[in-house]
Design an enzyme around this catalytic site. Sequence first.
Site, PDB file in Angstrom:
ATOM      1  CG  ASN A   1      -1.821   1.164   1.331  1.00  0.00           C
ATOM      2  OD1 ASN A   1      -1.754   2.079   0.518  1.00  0.00           O
ATOM      3  ND2 ASN A   1      -2.690   1.151   2.323  1.00  0.00           N
ATOM      4  NE  ARG A  17      -5.895   1.978  -0.280  1.00  0.00           N
ATOM      5  CZ  ARG A  17      -5.792   3.155   0.312  1.00  0.00           C
ATOM      6  NH1 ARG A  17      -4.631   3.568   0.768  1.00  0.00           N
ATOM      7  NH2 ARG A  17      -6.830   3.922   0.443  1.00  0.00           N
ATOM      8  CG  HIS A  28     -12.896   3.816   3.211  1.00  0.00           C
ATOM      9  ND1 HIS A  28     -13.616   4.825   3.789  1.00  0.00           N
ATOM     10  CD2 HIS A  28     -11.605   4.052   3.541  1.00  0.00           C
ATOM     11  CE1 HIS A  28     -12.810   5.657   4.434  1.00  0.00           C
ATOM     12  NE2 HIS A  28     -11.577   5.205   4.287  1.00  0.00           N
ATOM     13  NE  ARG A  37      -9.912  12.846   4.491  1.00  0.00           N
ATOM     14  CZ  ARG A  37      -9.896  11.562   4.176  1.00  0.00           C
ATOM     15  NH1 ARG A  37     -10.901  11.032   3.498  1.00  0.00           N
ATOM     16  NH2 ARG A  37      -8.893  10.797   4.521  1.00  0.00           N
ATOM     17  CD  GLU A  81      -8.962  -0.785   4.123  1.00  0.00           C
ATOM     18  OE1 GLU A  81      -8.583  -0.335   5.213  1.00  0.00           O
ATOM     19  OE2 GLU A  81      -9.250  -0.068   3.156  1.00  0.00           O
TER      20      GLU A  81
END
Length: 396
Positions: free
Chosen positions: A7, A90, A179, A240, A383
């Site tokens: 990743n 990823r 996601h 965010r 993940e």
Amino acid sequence: MNVLVINCGSSSLKYQLINSDTETVLAKGLCERIGIDGRLVYQKAGLDKETTEAPMPTHKEAIQLVLDALVNEKTGAIKSLAEVDAVGHRIVHGGEKFASSAVITDDMLKAVEECNDLAPLHNPANIIGINACKSLMPNVPMVGVFDTAFHQTMPKKAFLYGLPYEYYENYKVRRYGFHGTSHSFVSKRLAEFLGMDINNSKIIVAHLGNGASISAVKDGKCVDTSMGLTPLEGLVMGTRSGDIDPAIMEYVAKKENLDIAGVMNVLNKKSGVQGLSGKSSDFRDLEAGMNEGDDRCAAAIEVFCYRVAKYIGSYVAALNGVDAIAFTAGIGENAGIVREKVMGYLEYLGISLDKEANKSHGEEIVISTPDSKVKVAVIPTNEELAICRETVALVK
Ligand code: ADP
């Protein structure tokens, strides 16, 4: 089979070597400060973490150091690189080109590059990581697993914005969602865990981490999700803003004398629960602050939970009902207070919370009472394991 899962970020790289037969992690770690100086963290299963300062001018040196660590005589997890059977990467944005994972080829990489515009901070870093791996392990098959792919089943009514249609046609402005690997993994696991038939199910997944998103999954397919063209839309997150009135951007730009980049920086990095609390983006700190009587920490938690509950409500409408809800990621797996507050808003659905079960941290558990009309569970996401499984499925 041993799968190396990579990743890659712009200055960091996380990795795990996973034995796909036993689904165990053989070694894991990360490279940080790539292009600055360089630090390798490596941990073989069962041993302590090792941290080494080592120059990493580019991702290629970083990956070389990871491979050297994996075959190190003393602490290596494997004897030689021949034991790495495949690499799973990823990739953040696959645009409309990728509705599933794909074997990495030159043509495939070209298509990924064409999506760079949509994720200028992430996709180029992902591609650099892929190229670095290709040059160091030219004969090992590699697979790209996209954050956006699972959401490609959304219908047009869910992915189109109320903007001039030409923006979609010409610039591909639409909802993509992120996601996806986690939403896919968790929705499948939830159905399995609860003994449901995924092909006849209505599931809502709340992935609540530093970045947070919700998805509505019908019969195993995503029909809506809260992140949009970028991961800025939707829930209030660590730093965010999530959804805001778009006119705020112009208003704040004038008041604070900011250009577009300045406003975007505020919305991405200085907003969310961090901006609301003025203290932290971490829910452990917010909860501690709230318990000490800090009103802004308390407000940040309330705003976060209320937004999650409103999204769940809207997805119950999108699905015309809901059978089960999963909480996952750092906050979803650990912050009982968030789950309790969110579920408090959902009593109208016949949901009731098992307070004792809700005390648990990071384990797979049903947190609704046996008579709850909708089952609610914590399902830890993984993940890396999801990327490993996708990779095996494509290279076998
Ligand atoms: P990401 O992968 O988006 O960086 P994670 O899924 O790892 O995020 O979630 C990180 C967040 O999870 C932290 O910022 C914190 O808010 C929350 N978190 C982690 N552990 C706990 C805990 N024990 N209690 C409450 N919140 C926690």
